[in-house]
Design a protein around this motif. Structure first.
Motif, PDB file in Angstrom:
ATOM      1  N   GLN A   1      15.364  15.285  21.447  1.00 40.70           N
ATOM      2  CA  GLN A   1      16.119  15.843  20.323  1.00 40.70           C
ATOM      3  C   GLN A   1      17.454  15.152  20.101  1.00 40.70           C
ATOM      4  OE1 GLN A   1      16.266  20.080  21.330  1.00 40.70           O
ATOM      5  NE2 GLN A   1      14.920  20.464  19.581  1.00 40.70           N
ATOM      6  N   GLY A   2      17.807  15.040  18.832  1.00 38.62           N
ATOM      7  CA  GLY A   2      19.117  14.563  18.418  1.00 38.62           C
ATOM      8  C   GLY A   2      19.599  15.384  17.241  1.00 38.62           C
ATOM      9  N   ILE A   3      20.903  15.343  17.009  1.00 36.11           N
ATOM     10  CA  ILE A   3      21.502  16.043  15.870  1.00 36.11           C
ATOM     11  C   ILE A   3      21.690  15.021  14.756  1.00 36.11           C
ATOM     12  CG2 ILE A   3      23.451  17.418  15.059  1.00 36.11           C
ATOM     13  CD1 ILE A   3      24.019  18.058  18.058  1.00 36.11           C
ATOM     14  N   TYR A   4      21.232  15.375  13.576  1.00 38.73           N
ATOM     15  CA  TYR A   4      21.303  14.464  12.438  1.00 38.73           C
ATOM     16  C   TYR A   4      22.145  15.022  11.302  1.00 38.73           C
ATOM     17  CZ  TYR A   4      17.567  11.598  14.343  1.00 38.73           C
ATOM     18  OH  TYR A   4      16.820  10.762  15.141  1.00 38.73           O
ATOM     19  N   PHE A   5      22.971  14.139  10.718  1.00 42.92           N
ATOM     20  CA  PHE A   5      23.602  14.408   9.434  1.00 42.92           C
ATOM     21  C   PHE A   5      22.627  13.912   8.380  1.00 42.92           C
ATOM     22  CE2 PHE A   5      25.972  13.308   5.688  1.00 42.92           C
ATOM     23  CZ  PHE A   5      26.783  14.423   5.521  1.00 42.92           C
ATOM     24  N   CYS A   6      22.282  14.768   7.432  1.00 41.78           N
ATOM     25  CA  CYS A   6      21.293  14.450   6.405  1.00 41.78           C
ATOM     26  C   CYS A   6      22.006  14.231   5.074  1.00 41.78           C
ATOM     27  CB  CYS A   6      20.299  15.584   6.253  1.00 41.78           C
ATOM     28  SG  CYS A   6      19.529  16.124   7.786  1.00 41.78           S
ATOM     29  N   GLU A   7      21.966  13.028   4.587  1.00 39.74           N
ATOM     30  CA  GLU A   7      22.555  12.695   3.285  1.00 39.74           C
ATOM     31  C   GLU A   7      21.462  12.712   2.225  1.00 39.74           C
ATOM     32  OE1 GLU A   7      24.636  12.469   0.566  1.00 39.74           O
ATOM     33  OE2 GLU A   7      26.001  11.505   2.001  1.00 39.74           O
ATOM     34  N   PHE A   8      21.718  13.434   1.124  1.00 44.15           N
ATOM     35  CA  PHE A   8      20.750  13.502   0.036  1.00 44.15           C
ATOM     36  C   PHE A   8      21.322  13.048  -1.305  1.00 44.15           C
ATOM     37  CE2 PHE A   8      19.293  17.020   2.940  1.00 44.15           C
ATOM     38  CZ  PHE A   8      18.231  16.305   3.479  1.00 44.15           C
ATOM     39  N   ASP A   9      22.597  12.628  -1.326  1.00 43.84           N
ATOM     40  CA  ASP A   9      23.231  12.223  -2.584  1.00 43.84           C
ATOM     41  C   ASP A   9      24.272  11.135  -2.334  1.00 43.84           C
ATOM     42  OD1 ASP A   9      23.601  12.353  -5.366  1.00 43.84           O
ATOM     43  OD2 ASP A   9      25.197  13.844  -5.187  1.00 43.84           O
ATOM     44  N   GLY A  10      23.901  10.164  -1.523  1.00 46.28           N
ATOM     45  CA  GLY A  10      24.847   9.118  -1.156  1.00 46.28           C
ATOM     46  C   GLY A  10      24.744   7.911  -2.057  1.00 46.28           C
ATOM     47  N   PRO A  11      25.434   6.874  -1.672  1.00 48.72           N
ATOM     48  CA  PRO A  11      26.337   6.805  -0.511  1.00 48.72           C
ATOM     49  C   PRO A  11      27.658   7.536  -0.779  1.00 48.72           C
ATOM     50  CG  PRO A  11      26.274   4.680  -1.650  1.00 48.72           C
ATOM     51  CD  PRO A  11      25.319   5.575  -2.360  1.00 48.72           C
ATOM     52  N   ARG A  12      28.181   8.111   0.277  1.00 44.32           N
ATOM     53  CA  ARG A  12      29.425   8.887   0.199  1.00 44.32           C
ATOM     54  C   ARG A  12      30.163   8.854   1.530  1.00 44.32           C
ATOM     55  NH1 ARG A  12      29.606  13.432  -3.844  1.00 44.32           N
ATOM     56  NH2 ARG A  12      27.770  13.210  -5.140  1.00 44.32           N
ATOM     57  N   ARG A  13      31.378   9.333   1.476  1.00 43.56           N
ATOM     58  CA  ARG A  13      32.180   9.583   2.679  1.00 43.56           C
ATOM     59  C   ARG A  13      32.145  11.087   2.894  1.00 43.56           C
ATOM     60  NH1 ARG A  13      33.767   6.900   6.815  1.00 43.56           N
ATOM     61  NH2 ARG A  13      35.867   7.236   7.574  1.00 43.56           N
ATOM     62  N   ARG A  14      31.655  11.518   4.032  1.00 44.26           N
ATOM     63  CA  ARG A  14      31.449  12.943   4.307  1.00 44.26           C
ATOM     64  C   ARG A  14      32.254  13.367   5.538  1.00 44.26           C
ATOM     65  NH1 ARG A  14      28.399  15.432   0.195  1.00 44.26           N
ATOM     66  NH2 ARG A  14      26.531  14.232  -0.251  1.00 44.26           N
ATOM     67  N   THR A  15      32.286  14.673   5.758  1.00 39.93           N
ATOM     68  CA  THR A  15      32.955  15.247   6.926  1.00 39.93           C
ATOM     69  C   THR A  15      31.995  16.206   7.621  1.00 39.93           C
ATOM     70  OG1 THR A  15      35.115  15.111   5.853  1.00 39.93           O
ATOM     71  CG2 THR A  15      34.930  16.617   7.716  1.00 39.93           C
ATOM     72  N   VAL A  16      32.015  16.187   8.950  1.00 41.90           N
ATOM     73  CA  VAL A  16      31.270  17.151   9.752  1.00 41.90           C
ATOM     74  C   VAL A  16      32.285  17.961  10.546  1.00 41.90           C
ATOM     75  CG1 VAL A  16      29.639  17.448  11.663  1.00 41.90           C
ATOM     76  CG2 VAL A  16      29.230  15.677   9.927  1.00 41.90           C
ATOM     77  N   HIS A  17      32.175  19.284  10.468  1.00 40.95           N
ATOM     78  CA  HIS A  17      33.042  20.167  11.245  1.00 40.95           C
ATOM     79  C   HIS A  17      32.278  20.641  12.486  1.00 40.95           C
ATOM     80  CE1 HIS A  17      36.074  20.264   8.180  1.00 40.95           C
ATOM     81  NE2 HIS A  17      35.206  20.648   7.279  1.00 40.95           N
ATOM     82  N   VAL A  18      33.012  20.756  13.575  1.00 39.82           N
ATOM     83  CA  VAL A  18      32.429  21.164  14.849  1.00 39.82           C
ATOM     84  C   VAL A  18      33.294  22.270  15.448  1.00 39.82           C
ATOM     85  CG1 VAL A  18      31.836  20.402  17.188  1.00 39.82           C
ATOM     86  CG2 VAL A  18      31.488  18.861  15.250  1.00 39.82           C
ATOM     87  N   GLN A  19      32.661  23.353  15.863  1.00 39.87           N
ATOM     88  CA  GLN A  19      33.386  24.412  16.566  1.00 39.87           C
ATOM     89  C   GLN A  19      32.723  24.607  17.929  1.00 39.87           C
ATOM     90  OE1 GLN A  19      33.392  28.840  15.646  1.00 39.87           O
ATOM     91  NE2 GLN A  19      35.442  28.218  14.978  1.00 39.87           N
ATOM     92  N   ILE A  20      33.528  24.451  18.961  1.00 38.82           N
ATOM     93  CA  ILE A  20      33.057  24.567  20.338  1.00 38.82           C
ATOM     94  C   ILE A  20      33.650  25.833  20.920  1.00 38.82           C
ATOM     95  CG2 ILE A  20      33.017  23.471  22.614  1.00 38.82           C
ATOM     96  CD1 ILE A  20      33.587  20.798  20.942  1.00 38.82           C
TER      97      ILE A  20
END
Length: 136
Positions: A114-133
């Motif tokens: 398993q891996g965690i994927y960011f899925c882009e459906f309207d790129g190309p773009r500059r995106r941000t991923v938020h993480v809460q631990i």
């Protein structure tokens, strides 16, 4: 219990692509120093998503994108959203905007493949991923 919020940028190069962000998320878990708890990975974009799937065979990513494009085509009569990216909104809703992973002994408890994927459906773009631990 500690709660740590962080984020990182993701640059995409294609209209539709899946980018493995597993190492970036694990690096944030390492930096946070949480040994036992959980991590939420969240996408604040309406035409992108987060998913967990196999990261050993790149054909899986190809097959996911192929299937999504067949299920939800980019151009379809009847779409009413005027920006021309209705399919990206639908794909984002189907996949979802977040995933939660358990942390044990400082490592995410993902399966072997398993891996965690960011899925882009309207790129190309500059995106941000938020993480809460969260945890100790």
């Amino acid at each position: 219990m500690r709660i740590i919020d962080d984020s990182f940028p993701v640059g995409t190069n294609k209209r539709c692509e899946l980018i493995d962000i597993t190492d970036k998320v694990q690096n944030l878990v390492d930096k946070a120093g949480v040994k036992d708890g959980s991590v939420i990975v969240f996408c604040p974009h309406t035409t992108a998503a987060i998913t967990i799937n196999e990261n050993a065979d790149p054909d899986v990513v190809h097959d996911i994108l192929l299937t999504l494009s067949e299920l939800v085509p980019q151009h379809r009569s009847g779409y009413q959203h005027s920006e021309g990216n209705s399919d990206a909104h639908v794909k984002s809703s189907i996949i979802g905007c977040s995933e939660t992973v358990l942390i044990s002994s400082g490592k995410m408890k993902l399966g072997t493949w398993q891996g965690i994927y960011f899925c882009e459906f309207d790129g190309p773009r500059r995106r941000t991923v938020h993480v809460q631990i969260t945890g100790e």
